[in-house]
Design an enzyme around this catalytic site. Structure first.
Site, PDB file in Angstrom:
ATOM      1  N   GLU A 305       0.810  -1.225   0.000  1.00 12.99           N
ATOM      2  CA  GLU A 305       0.000   0.000   0.000  1.00 12.99           C
ATOM      3  C   GLU A 305       0.836   1.264   0.000  1.00 12.99           C
ATOM      4  O   GLU A 305       0.364   2.319  -0.357  1.00 12.99           O
ATOM      5  CB  GLU A 305      -1.080   0.057   1.067  1.00 12.99           C
ATOM      6  N   ASP A 348      20.742  15.826 -31.283  1.00 12.70           N
ATOM      7  CA  ASP A 348      21.049  16.482 -32.540  1.00 12.70           C
ATOM      8  C   ASP A 348      22.548  16.763 -32.545  1.00 12.70           C
ATOM      9  O   ASP A 348      23.226  16.534 -31.551  1.00 12.70           O
ATOM     10  CB  ASP A 348      20.200  17.738 -32.736  1.00 12.70           C
ATOM     11  N   ASP A 608      17.025  21.351 -29.302  1.00 10.15           N
ATOM     12  CA  ASP A 608      16.814  22.712 -28.811  1.00 10.15           C
ATOM     13  C   ASP A 608      16.049  23.602 -29.774  1.00 10.15           C
ATOM     14  O   ASP A 608      15.782  24.746 -29.468  1.00 10.15           O
ATOM     15  CB  ASP A 608      18.158  23.367 -28.523  1.00 10.15           C
ATOM     16  N   ASP A 612      13.004  20.357 -33.593  1.00  8.14           N
ATOM     17  CA  ASP A 612      13.103  19.202 -32.701  1.00  8.14           C
ATOM     18  C   ASP A 612      11.794  18.907 -31.960  1.00  8.14           C
ATOM     19  O   ASP A 612      11.683  17.897 -31.267  1.00  8.14           O
ATOM     20  CB  ASP A 612      14.212  19.435 -31.671  1.00  8.14           C
ATOM     21  N   ASN A 688       5.103 -14.381   3.790  1.00  9.51           N
ATOM     22  CA  ASN A 688       4.134 -14.444   4.891  1.00  9.51           C
ATOM     23  C   ASN A 688       2.857 -15.132   4.482  1.00  9.51           C
ATOM     24  O   ASN A 688       2.284 -15.921   5.230  1.00  9.51           O
ATOM     25  CB  ASN A 688       3.779 -13.037   5.355  1.00  9.51           C
ATOM     26  N   ASP A 717       5.116  -1.316   6.904  1.00 12.91           N
ATOM     27  CA  ASP A 717       4.943  -0.209   5.961  1.00 12.91           C
ATOM     28  C   ASP A 717       5.690   1.027   6.417  1.00 12.91           C
ATOM     29  O   ASP A 717       6.354   1.701   5.635  1.00 12.91           O
ATOM     30  CB  ASP A 717       3.463   0.141   5.822  1.00 12.91           C
TER      31      ASP A 717
HETATM   32  N1  LIG Z   1      19.815  30.472 -41.503  1.00 12.69           N
HETATM   33  C1  LIG Z   1      19.875  29.575 -42.471  1.00 12.69           C
HETATM   34  N2  LIG Z   1      19.674  29.947 -43.734  1.00 12.69           N
HETATM   35  C2  LIG Z   1      19.712  29.060 -44.716  1.00 12.69           C
HETATM   36  N3  LIG Z   1      19.959  27.779 -44.548  1.00 12.69           N
HETATM   37  C3  LIG Z   1      20.194  27.332 -43.331  1.00 12.69           C
HETATM   38  C4  LIG Z   1      20.149  28.204 -42.213  1.00 12.69           C
HETATM   39  N4  LIG Z   1      20.400  27.487 -41.119  1.00 12.69           N
HETATM   40  C5  LIG Z   1      20.581  26.233 -41.531  1.00 12.69           C
HETATM   41  N5  LIG Z   1      20.457  26.123 -42.847  1.00 12.69           N
HETATM   42  C6  LIG Z   1      20.602  24.912 -43.654  1.00 12.69           C
HETATM   43  O1  LIG Z   1      19.765  23.896 -43.118  1.00 12.69           O
HETATM   44  C7  LIG Z   1      20.544  22.765 -42.818  1.00 12.69           C
HETATM   45  C8  LIG Z   1      20.118  22.212 -41.500  1.00 12.69           C
HETATM   46  O2  LIG Z   1      20.375  23.143 -40.485  1.00 12.69           O
HETATM   47  P1  LIG Z   1      21.219  22.790 -39.206  1.00 12.69           P
HETATM   48  O3  LIG Z   1      22.553  22.274 -39.562  1.00 12.69           O
HETATM   49  O4  LIG Z   1      21.118  23.930 -38.291  1.00 12.69           O
HETATM   50  O5  LIG Z   1      20.367  21.578 -38.810  1.00 12.69           O
HETATM   51  P2  LIG Z   1      19.643  21.192 -37.519  1.00 12.69           P
HETATM   52  O6  LIG Z   1      18.562  20.277 -37.928  1.00 12.69           O
HETATM   53  O7  LIG Z   1      19.312  22.296 -36.589  1.00 12.69           O
HETATM   54  O8  LIG Z   1      20.871  20.428 -36.952  1.00 12.69           O
HETATM   55  P3  LIG Z   1      20.768  19.641 -35.643  1.00 12.69           P
HETATM   56  O9  LIG Z   1      19.549  18.818 -35.851  1.00 12.69           O
HETATM   57  O10 LIG Z   1      22.035  18.873 -35.595  1.00 12.69           O
HETATM   58  O11 LIG Z   1      20.652  20.679 -34.587  1.00 12.69           O
HETATM   59  C9  LIG Z   1      21.987  23.198 -42.770  1.00 12.69           C
HETATM   60  O12 LIG Z   1      22.800  22.199 -43.300  1.00 12.69           O
HETATM   61  C10 LIG Z   1      22.018  24.431 -43.599  1.00 12.69           C
HETATM   62  O13 LIG Z   1      22.428  24.101 -44.899  1.00 12.69           O
HETATM   63 MG   LIG Z   2      19.187  22.041 -34.072  1.00 12.38          MG
END
Ligand SMILES: Nc1ncnc2c1ncn2[C@@H]1O[C@H](COP(=O)(O)OP(=O)(O)OP(=O)(O)O)[C@@H](O)[C@H]1O
Ligand SMILES: [Mg+2]
Length: 875
Positions: A305, A348, A608, A612, A688, A717
């Site tokens: 419990e 990531d 972040d 995501d 028991n 308990d």
């Molecule tokens: N400000 C931006 N302007 C144009 N293209 C971008 C910009 N930021 C990122 N990219 C393009 O998008 C792709 C993915 O972005 P990024 O590398 O930030 O991926 P992410 O998904 O945030 O990475 P992770 O998942 O590892 O954090 C990059 O390879 C880049 O080519």
């Molecule tokens: Mg990222």
């Protein structure tokens, strides 16, 4: 001033898709009806409205009141079974048993409610530390003519009529109507189930049912920016209405499922016990219904419990400690044991393994590409009113301005299509001053996404892709840049215009590894956690980062190669793969879901960004750093601390994998204590029950009176509560803390039988000791067994604690468990000698009995240690 009309926004039909609260009302009319304007409210007016409308918190997030907590603890299945058994006892007028059961229920419910309330308020305190804010436009004081200023306020203080600003990663803080917007897309899966973000824009005169100009609380900004007026807050929002009708449900975690499975096995046992005891008594001893109270007491004896109390206390203590010592915030109590059970951690790349502080590598960057990338970045930032540039944009602008300080004045911005993680492109449309007839589209983005929109022949495209693969293989992050000259026009530009571009070149960035990442990855591996990387970046860049960190990336998969797979195929592949590249938000979530499928693994996800979010939701435990975008912080179950100075770059704390290690330890610590409690309680309870059933058939009288069974249950308990404060052995922290119901039931059966054997040996001792003495043996037998029971239970508590292998000197037992065992022993020995013994049906025992009992206990301790050692070897 007119009272704000928010009533019409109250969702009368929550299930319908996005009803328009303002058919036929222009933006200005609507603002007026809210007693507001484009420049927002004054502070004084906002304060008045806050008093009238209350805080902007959805119902159900406030701490529960006492009566509600008590009602909730009564819904626990064990409590329900106990109450049923109490009722059965009352119907046969066994008032003693019924009363003791009632006391048991009251004590456990009281302790549980108190524990939950304490935990709730502690959790609320922790959540406040990472609460989100909103950017609001307000004028100071009561001065309606003063200039408005932007201010960050807690989301809870928003009121209808407030004008708010929204940017990528922001939560939509209330139900709002858009006043202005640039490239705004909003993720609103929470209501509509649409997994892709939907475009939103102001509509001056909306038609009936139109909702493109409305954003609802609970949604989040995927890209773009906007300003909007708040229509409804708190309980009046559509989000609140949906919660009332649907209720927010989350799939049970691995731990919940195990506890649930074990609980239901026990409950079945408990319900079966009374009829079995009755039937056996009737068949073998010719007893009738008078055995019922005893049968009920035996069933009650099985119940753990205190389980809910121990779970809540252990987790709340663990969370508080984790926040105090490492600054890690657990927002949902059960998430602490889930993170202890995590065996696959998806992370990531950017910001977790690498620092996300890119620097342009001038040697491998085309100057013209840098120029146009900077133009695109600068004007996107200006025109889309993004609150903060992202790291790549910042690096590009810094580098280009050093080379050419006049770059910005060379163009006028026309419009911008900001970056979004699905399109992976950002475009600015600019015009040279004086050149009125033409505009230039400056497009930058991921290599694949840009190249597929360029007018190139196949050979050239293949050459460029190979060049990009080569640069990425060196660990560089890349942006591809392209431009297009177009005749100027009035019609708005859209993503459909990003076609037929002229390729300009690549911008390459170095992004250093996080210094602590390699060690953290090794530590995680040693503790039984498999790390997988799910990134939006290029496969080459991701593989190189992992290699530099000392891990084998294996076969790197890109997300588009997963689309054709069925869920089952993906699940098999996902377990074999370490790096997934070029993942859009939906891919990240699909991979996490595939890894979870089958229910054998517990999957954590660390991310972040807005990209995501779906994965943070899909994982058993969503984890984000303190500096994540607000909506990620809102979604995650665990928010990591800011890295201390010296751990990483001071201005950009990043996702500290080491902190995850601390959270995992804390989780395993708490789960270890809970598992120990379950093991100890259930094996001695089972022992028991077996002993009582056998004794019941061997003896001409009841082996224990119902009141005695329940009294010793209560003592036991109380002693067990000390487990919430225990410190499990190092071995318990080395592996993910999972409770496999089958192993667990094997464990408690094994030790239960051993316990029963000790009890039966005690009968022998009692027979021997009492044999020499005249007089009624019944009360002495009861006293003897009572003492033995509490002493063996104390022994079990000391010897069966998680992970202790019993070899070598006994580890230092932390004081709470030691004290509890000592107290249990004292009660066990002393109770039959006190005045309470009489009413409980016990008498003092001859000294000779204690000598025999000591021998039984010594043998029992030896046997326990030996069996435990064998069990640990098999394990
Ligand atoms: N400000 C931006 N302007 C144009 N293209 C971008 C910009 N930021 C990122 N990219 C393009 O998008 C792709 C993915 O972005 P990024 O590398 O930030 O991926 P992410 O998904 O945030 O990475 P992770 O998942 O590892 O954090 C990059 O390879 C880049 O080519
Ligand atoms: Mg990222």
């Amino acid at each position: 001033m007119t009272a704000p009309e928010v009533t019409d926004t109250a969702p009368a039909h929550a299930a319908a898709p996005a009803p328009s609260p303002s058919p036929g009302r222009t933006t200005l009319q609507h603002l007026r009806s809210l007693g507001s304007g484009p420049r927002g409210l004054t502070e004084a007016e906002a304060e008045r409205r806050l008093a009238r409308h209350g805080e902007n918190v959805p119902p159900g997030t406030r701490p529960l009141s006492w009566p509600r907590l008590a009602a909730r603890s009564l819904r626990d299945p064990f409590t329900a079974v106990l109450l049923c058994l109490g009722l059965v006892s009352a119907t046969v007028a066994a008032w003693g048993t019924a009363c003791v059961i009632l006391v048991l229920v009251a004590v456990s419910c009281g302790l549980r409610s108190a524990g939950e309330r304490r935990a709730d308020s502690a959790m609320a305190g922790l959540r406040d530390l990472v609460a989100t804010t909103a950017t609001v436009l307000r004028r100071p004081g009561d001065d309606a003519s003063g200039p408005p200023g932007e201010r960050e306020i807690p989301v809870g203080q928003l009121v209808p009529g407030d004008v708010v600003r929204l940017g990528p990663g922001d939560l939509v803080p209330a139900d709002v109507r858009l006043l202005r917007a640039q490239g705004l897309t909003v993720q609103q899966a929470a209501f509509t189930g649409e997994s892709v973000p939907v475009g939103k824009h102001p509509v001056d005169l909306p038609a009936d049912g139109e909702s493109a100009h409305l954003c609802f609380q609970g949604g989040s900004v995927a890209s773009g920016s906007a300003s909007a007026v708040v229509l409804a807050t708190g309980a009046d929002t559509r989000f609140a209405a949906d919660r009332r009708t649907a209720g927010a449900r989350r799939a049970a975690s691995a731990f919940d499922r195990s506890v649930h499975g074990i609980s239901w096995t026990l409950i079945r046992f408990m319900l079966l016990t009374p009829p079995l005891v009755l039937m056996a008594g009737a068949a073998l001893r010719g007893r009738g219904l008078e055995t019922l109270p005893f049968a009920v007491a035996v069933a009650v004896g099985l119940t753990p419990e205190m389980l809910p109390v121990i779970v809540t206390t252990a987790l709340a203590r663990g969370s508080a400690l984790l926040a105090r010592t490492h600054g890690v915030i657990v927002k949902r109590l059960p998430a602490l044991h889930d993170i202890g059970a995590v065996d696959i951690l998806c992370v990531d790349k950017t910001g977790t393994l690498t620092q996300d502080r890119p620097d342009v590598d001038p040697d491998r960057t085309d100057p013209e590409a840098l120029h146009w990338a900077a133009v695109s970045a600068w004007w996107t930032l200006q025109l889309a009113e993004l609150p903060a540039p992202d790291a790549l944009d910042e690096a590009v602008i810094d580098e280009a301005l050093t080379a050419d300080p006049d770059l910005i004045d060379a163009y006028d911005g026309v419009t911008a299509l900001p970056f979004d993680p699905v399109r992976r492109l950002a475009t600015a449309v600019v015009r040279r001053p004086g050149a009125l007839g033409t505009v230039t589209l400056a497009v930058k983005g991921s290599v694949e996404n840009v190249l597929e929109r360029c007018a190139l022949d196949d050979a050239e495209r293949a050459r460029l892709l190979a060049r990009a693969a080569e640069l990425s293989g060196d660990g560089l992050r890349l942006l591809a840049v392209a431009t297009a000259e177009r005749p100027a026009r009035h019609r708005p530009y859209s993503t459909a215009d990003e076609r037929g571009l002229t390729f300009t070149g690549f911008v390459a960035f170095t992004d250093a590894l996080v210094p602590t990442a390699a060690q953290a990855l090794r530590d995680l591996g040693e503790r039984g956690v498999t790390v997988k990387v799910i990134t939006g970046d290029h496969p080459g860049t991701a593989a190189r980062a992992l290699r530099d960190l000392g891990l084998d990336p294996g076969d790197v998969r890109t997300a588009d190669s997963l689309d054709a797979l069925t869920d089952a195929e993906l699940a098999r592949l996902a377990h074999r793969t370490t790096v997934f590249a070029r993942c859009a938000p939906a891919h990240k979530a699909r991979i996490v879901t595939a890894l979870r499928a089958g229910g054998e693994t517990t999957v954590g996800f660390l991310g972040d960004g807005v990209n995501d979010l779906p994965a943070l939701r899909a994982a058993d435990v969503g984890i984000c750093p303190r500096d994540a975008v607000p909506v990620a912080r809102d979604t995650a179950d665990i928010v990591l601390a800011e890295a201390r100075r010296g751990d990483g770059p001071a201005d950009r704390p990043g996702k500290d994998l080491t902190a995850i290690g601390h959270a995992i330890s804390a989780g395993r610590h708490s789960s270890g204590n809970i598992a120990t409690y379950l093991r100890v309680t259930l094996s001695s309870n089972l022992g028991n029950v077996i002993a009582m059933l056998s004794a019941g058939l061997l003896l001409p009288f009841l082996p224990m009176l119902p009141a005695q069974v329940l009294a010793q249950n209560l003592c036991f308990d109380a002693a067990q509560l000390s487990f919430a404060f225990d410190r499990p052995a190092a071995a318990a922290l080395r592996r993910p803390s999972t409770l496999r119901p089958r192993d667990f039931l094997r464990f408690i059966t094994g030790f239960g039988v051993l316990n029963a054997a000790a009890d039966l040996a005690t009968f022998g001792a009692l027979a021997l000791a009492l044999h020499t003495r005249a007089g009624p043996g019944e009360a002495a037998f009861h006293a003897g067994w009572f003492t033995e029971n509490l002493l063996t239970q104390g022994l079990v508590m000391l010897l069966l604690r998680t992970g202790r292998d019993g070899s070598g000197p006994l580890p230092r037992t932390p004081s709470p468990v030691r004290w509890a065992v000592a107290a249990l022993a004292v009660v066990g020995i002393a109770l039959p000698l006190t005045p309470v013994a009489g009413p409980l049906g016990m008498t003092p025992l001859p000294l000779f009995y204690y000598a025999l009992l000591a021998a039984v206990l010594a043998l029992y301790a030896l046997a326990l240690t030996a069996v435990k050692r064998r069990y640990l070897r098999q394990d």
